[in-house]
Write an enzyme that holds these catalytic residues in place. Sequence first.
Site, short mmCIF file in Angstrom:
data_model
loop_
_atom_site.label_atom_id
_atom_site.label_comp_id
_atom_site.label_asym_id
_atom_site.label_seq_id
_atom_site.Cartn_x
_atom_site.Cartn_y
_atom_site.Cartn_z
N GLY A 1 0.82 -1.21 0.00
CA GLY A 1 0.00 0.00 0.00
C GLY A 1 0.85 1.25 0.00
O GLY A 1 2.00 1.24 0.44
N CYS A 2 0.27 2.35 -0.52
CA CYS A 2 0.95 3.65 -0.49
C CYS A 2 -0.10 4.69 -0.11
O CYS A 2 -1.06 4.38 0.58
CB CYS A 2 1.64 3.95 -1.81
SG CYS A 2 0.52 4.07 -3.21
N GLN A 3 0.05 5.92 -0.55
CA GLN A 3 -0.89 6.96 -0.18
C GLN A 3 -2.21 6.84 -0.95
O GLN A 3 -3.27 6.90 -0.37
CB GLN A 3 -0.24 8.34 -0.40
CG GLN A 3 -1.00 9.50 0.22
CD GLN A 3 -0.88 9.56 1.74
OE1 GLN A 3 -0.23 8.74 2.37
NE2 GLN A 3 -1.53 10.54 2.34
N GLY B 1 -2.40 4.58 -4.06
CA GLY B 1 -2.48 3.36 -4.86
C GLY B 1 -1.65 3.35 -6.13
O GLY B 1 -1.69 2.39 -6.88
N TYR C 1 -3.62 4.40 1.50
CA TYR C 1 -3.90 4.87 2.86
C TYR C 1 -5.08 5.84 2.89
O TYR C 1 -5.88 5.82 3.83
CB TYR C 1 -2.63 5.53 3.42
CG TYR C 1 -2.75 6.03 4.84
CD1 TYR C 1 -2.92 5.13 5.89
CD2 TYR C 1 -2.69 7.38 5.14
CE1 TYR C 1 -3.03 5.57 7.20
CE2 TYR C 1 -2.80 7.84 6.45
CZ TYR C 1 -2.97 6.93 7.47
OH TYR C 1 -3.08 7.38 8.76
#
Length: 135
Positions: free
Chosen positions: A86-88, A90, A115
């Site tokens: 996961g990141c901020q 996608g 996130y």
Amino acid sequence: MGSNEIESSGSEVVTIDVNVAKGLIQNGYVYLDVRTVEEFEKGHVDAEKIINIPYMFNTPEGRVKNPEFLKEVLSASNKEEHLIVGCQSGVRSLYATADLLAEGFKDVSNMGGGYLDWVKHDFPVKIPITNEKEL
């Protein structure tokens, strides 16, 4: 092939939504947060098994890919590990997942929406306590 899929040496990136990701994380999957350390420290997914390895770094010239990304992931887990990336929002996680699959990782899924989507669903987050005494 849909617009949100990336072909990577025969392995197709699987993007799952945050609801599915939450269930897998609660069942022992490792959450790999590929945001920068600064982003991670502002708040992150509350997971029992969580690793923060940035896929990109912020530099004065803009974002650059972390040249040690795969090596760092391999030192923190193994290719058999069940990973949710996961990141901020996608985007970085999509590329990171493709790289991991190309490297031979067996079970890696991209968390769509990142996130921001996790927070929007009011799922549990951890926000480290800072020493600032502001009201």
